[in-house]
Design an enzyme around this catalytic site. Structure first.
Site, PDB file in Angstrom:
ATOM      1  N   THR A 189      -4.273 -38.415  -8.000  1.00 14.39           N
ATOM      2  CA  THR A 189      -4.565 -38.180  -6.582  1.00 14.39           C
ATOM      3  C   THR A 189      -5.955 -37.589  -6.408  1.00 14.39           C
ATOM      4  O   THR A 189      -6.415 -36.855  -7.273  1.00 14.39           O
ATOM      5  CB  THR A 189      -3.500 -37.205  -6.069  1.00 14.39           C
ATOM      6  OG1 THR A 189      -2.248 -37.873  -6.122  1.00 14.39           O
ATOM      7  CG2 THR A 189      -3.758 -36.708  -4.676  1.00 14.39           C
TER       8      THR A 189
ATOM      9  N   ARG B 180       9.321 -44.364  -1.425  1.00 14.47           N
ATOM     10  CA  ARG B 180       9.136 -42.935  -1.690  1.00 14.47           C
ATOM     11  C   ARG B 180       7.769 -42.477  -1.162  1.00 14.47           C
ATOM     12  O   ARG B 180       6.762 -43.145  -1.345  1.00 14.47           O
ATOM     13  CB  ARG B 180       9.226 -42.686  -3.196  1.00 14.47           C
ATOM     14  CG  ARG B 180       8.991 -41.245  -3.645  1.00 14.47           C
ATOM     15  CD  ARG B 180       7.569 -41.024  -4.098  1.00 14.47           C
ATOM     16  NE  ARG B 180       7.387 -39.699  -4.705  1.00 14.47           N
ATOM     17  CZ  ARG B 180       6.184 -39.173  -4.958  1.00 14.47           C
ATOM     18  NH1 ARG B 180       5.092 -39.850  -4.667  1.00 14.47           N
ATOM     19  NH2 ARG B 180       6.074 -37.987  -5.497  1.00 14.47           N
TER      20      ARG B 180
ATOM     21  N   GLY C 190       5.255 -39.023  -1.241  1.00 15.44           N
ATOM     22  CA  GLY C 190       5.097 -37.731  -1.919  1.00 15.44           C
ATOM     23  C   GLY C 190       4.587 -36.640  -0.994  1.00 15.44           C
ATOM     24  O   GLY C 190       4.696 -36.726   0.234  1.00 15.44           O
ATOM     25  N   ASP C 191       4.009 -35.627  -1.593  1.00 12.04           N
ATOM     26  CA  ASP C 191       3.531 -34.469  -0.818  1.00 12.04           C
ATOM     27  C   ASP C 191       2.184 -34.736  -0.140  1.00 12.04           C
ATOM     28  O   ASP C 191       1.845 -34.073   0.842  1.00 12.04           O
ATOM     29  CB  ASP C 191       3.364 -33.258  -1.749  1.00 12.04           C
ATOM     30  CG  ASP C 191       2.360 -33.553  -2.877  1.00 12.04           C
ATOM     31  OD1 ASP C 191       2.490 -34.601  -3.539  1.00 12.04           O
ATOM     32  OD2 ASP C 191       1.443 -32.740  -3.086  1.00 12.04           O
TER      33      ASP C 191
ATOM     34  N   THR D  49      -2.296 -31.521  -6.005  1.00 11.61           N
ATOM     35  CA  THR D  49      -1.983 -32.696  -6.820  1.00 11.61           C
ATOM     36  C   THR D  49      -0.925 -32.315  -7.841  1.00 11.61           C
ATOM     37  O   THR D  49      -0.938 -31.206  -8.363  1.00 11.61           O
ATOM     38  CB  THR D  49      -3.232 -33.253  -7.544  1.00 11.61           C
ATOM     39  OG1 THR D  49      -2.807 -34.306  -8.435  1.00 11.61           O
ATOM     40  CG2 THR D  49      -3.967 -32.201  -8.349  1.00 11.61           C
ATOM     41  N   GLY D  50      -0.011 -33.222  -8.086  1.00 10.16           N
ATOM     42  CA  GLY D  50       1.028 -32.914  -9.059  1.00 10.16           C
ATOM     43  C   GLY D  50       2.321 -33.583  -8.659  1.00 10.16           C
ATOM     44  O   GLY D  50       2.332 -34.551  -7.886  1.00 10.16           O
TER      45      GLY D  50
ATOM     46  N   GLY E  49       4.943 -34.400  -6.695  1.00  7.75           N
ATOM     47  CA  GLY E  49       5.052 -34.255  -5.249  1.00  7.75           C
ATOM     48  C   GLY E  49       6.338 -33.651  -4.732  1.00  7.75           C
ATOM     49  O   GLY E  49       6.326 -32.873  -3.766  1.00  7.75           O
TER      50      GLY E  49
HETATM   51  N1  ASP Z   1       1.278 -35.520  -5.605  1.00  9.02           N
HETATM   52  C1  ASP Z   1       1.243 -36.955  -5.701  1.00  9.02           C
HETATM   53  C2  ASP Z   1       2.583 -37.505  -5.349  1.00  9.02           C
HETATM   54  O1  ASP Z   1       3.572 -36.933  -5.737  1.00  9.02           O
HETATM   55  C3  ASP Z   1       0.888 -37.424  -7.069  1.00  9.02           C
HETATM   56  C4  ASP Z   1      -0.349 -36.848  -7.637  1.00  9.02           C
HETATM   57  O2  ASP Z   1      -0.813 -35.783  -7.247  1.00  9.02           O
HETATM   58  O3  ASP Z   1      -0.907 -37.502  -8.519  1.00  9.02           O
HETATM   59  O4  ASP Z   1       2.636 -38.549  -4.746  1.00  9.02           O
END
Ligand code: ASP
Length: 339
Positions: free
Chosen positions: A205, A233, A235-236, A256-257, A259
């Site tokens: 991300t 789906r 994410g965050d 980022t992470g 989600g």
């Molecule tokens: N946070 C993002 C998600 O869950 C993924 C990412 O940060 O790479 O969609």
């Protein structure tokens, strides 16, 4: 002697931990400040070729420079956030726009959001697949619609009405991400892995936080989500308060992470709330949240955050995080721990 060795190891560890994400604290607000990330996850030096390492650093440098240029010229934090993110969306290196990961069905579905800190206006899009720059559409939702979050075909219809660039979905295809999907499918069929359990997961991300010459903060995040995601789906990243948040009285933050954890614990808003209600510094709040509380809960990832004094914090609890920040006369680009 033995104790001395243990002490040395402990002090070295402490230094690595605290040096990894702590630009020096500010006594007076700088003219501007900016930080970007290109995702966190299983990013280890030993798994990177020198070419890949250099390519990521050069990409971070360019994206940072574009946002910084806007701020230096007196542009708004929002414009800086868009300039940096749009460039990263066009880069195949990051999991956003052009380099987005594939869903289980082999599509690219993009999520993005943006927020400004003065009136706390925000816009976001989820699950779009024909939008050249999802962050631009998120901004249009904020500025041209009465809503905050639009998804799927409705968001794409809104893009057409607003004259936002659309593009053939084939543009988002990259060999590397396609191979990741095949690897993921193979492994998940053998071991029953789902998206959440993929230990090789490299988040990618992109995000940006900026402080402009008028003292306004802004934050934005854009992503392709997680390889192999299903069932539309989301994410965050497009969830205000989870992946993105901005409040001039506290901070601007982009996460980022993993989600699902960032949504459940409203991570981006939690950072702002900790500063506001506990009256603690950005750095203290960000470290508590990412290095202690998220770790306890099992939420892997990181964030970049910036306050109105130009303090910057970029903690992550994964192996690495692509990140960079700049203030007048200062610049830092890093990938691994301890940089
Ligand atoms: N946070 C993002 C998600 O869950 C993924 C990412 O940060 O790479 O969609």
């Amino acid at each position: 002697m033995k104790h001395l060795n243990v002490l040395t190891i402990f002090l070295t560890w402490l230094c690595i931990i605290s040096c990894q994400h702590t630009p020096s604290p500010m006594n007076a607000a700088p003219e501007y400040a900016i930080a970007i990330h290109g995702g966190a996850g299983a990013i280890k030096k030993e798994n990177m070729t020198a070419e890949m390492d250099a390519a990521y650093r050069a990409a971070l440098d360019t994206a940072l420079m574009l946002g910084e240029q806007v701020l230096r010229d007196g542009g708004s934090a929002l414009d800086a956030v868009c300039a940096s993110i749009e460039w990263m969306e066009d880069s195949p290196l990051f999991n956003a726009g052009r380099g987005a990961v594939f869903t289980y069905e082999g599509r690219n579905e993009h999520d993005a959001s943006i927020m400004e800190g003065s009136e706390q206006k925000a816009g976001a899009v989820g699950g779009v697949h024909t939008i050249h720059h999802p962050i631009r559409l998120a901004r249009a939702v904020m500025e041209q619609s009465p809503h905050v979050l639009l998804t799927g075909s409705g968001a794409e219809q809104f893009a057409l009405e607003q004259g936002i660039d659309t593009i053939d979905p084939g543009y988002f295809y990259t060999e590397r991400r396609w191979e990741s999907l095949q690897k993921f499918k193979e492994k998940s069929q053998k071991t029953g892995w789902n998206v959440q359990e993929n230990p090789d997961y490299k988040y990618g991300t992109v995000g940006c936080v900026a402080l402009d010459k008028n003292g306004n903060l802004a934050a934005g995040t854009s992503t392709g989500g997680m390889t192999g995601k299903r069932w539309n789906r989301i994410g965050d990243s497009p969830i205000i308060g989870a992946g993105t948040y901005a409040d001039n009285t506290t901070c601007a933050v982009s996460c980022t992470g993993h989600g699902e954890y960032f949504i459940r614990y409203a991570v981006a808003h939690d950072l702002s709330a900790r500063m506001k209600y506990q009256n603690i510094t950005l750095e203290a709040a960000a470290e508590q949240l990412v290095l202690r509380d998220l770790v306890e809960k099992g939420g892997e990832g990181g964030l970049i955050a910036l306050d109105k004094m130009g303090n910057i914090s970029c903690p992550f609890n994964s192996a690495g995080m692509y990140r960079a920040w700049a203030r007048p006369g200062e610049k830092h680009i890093a990938i691994y721990k301890g940089e």
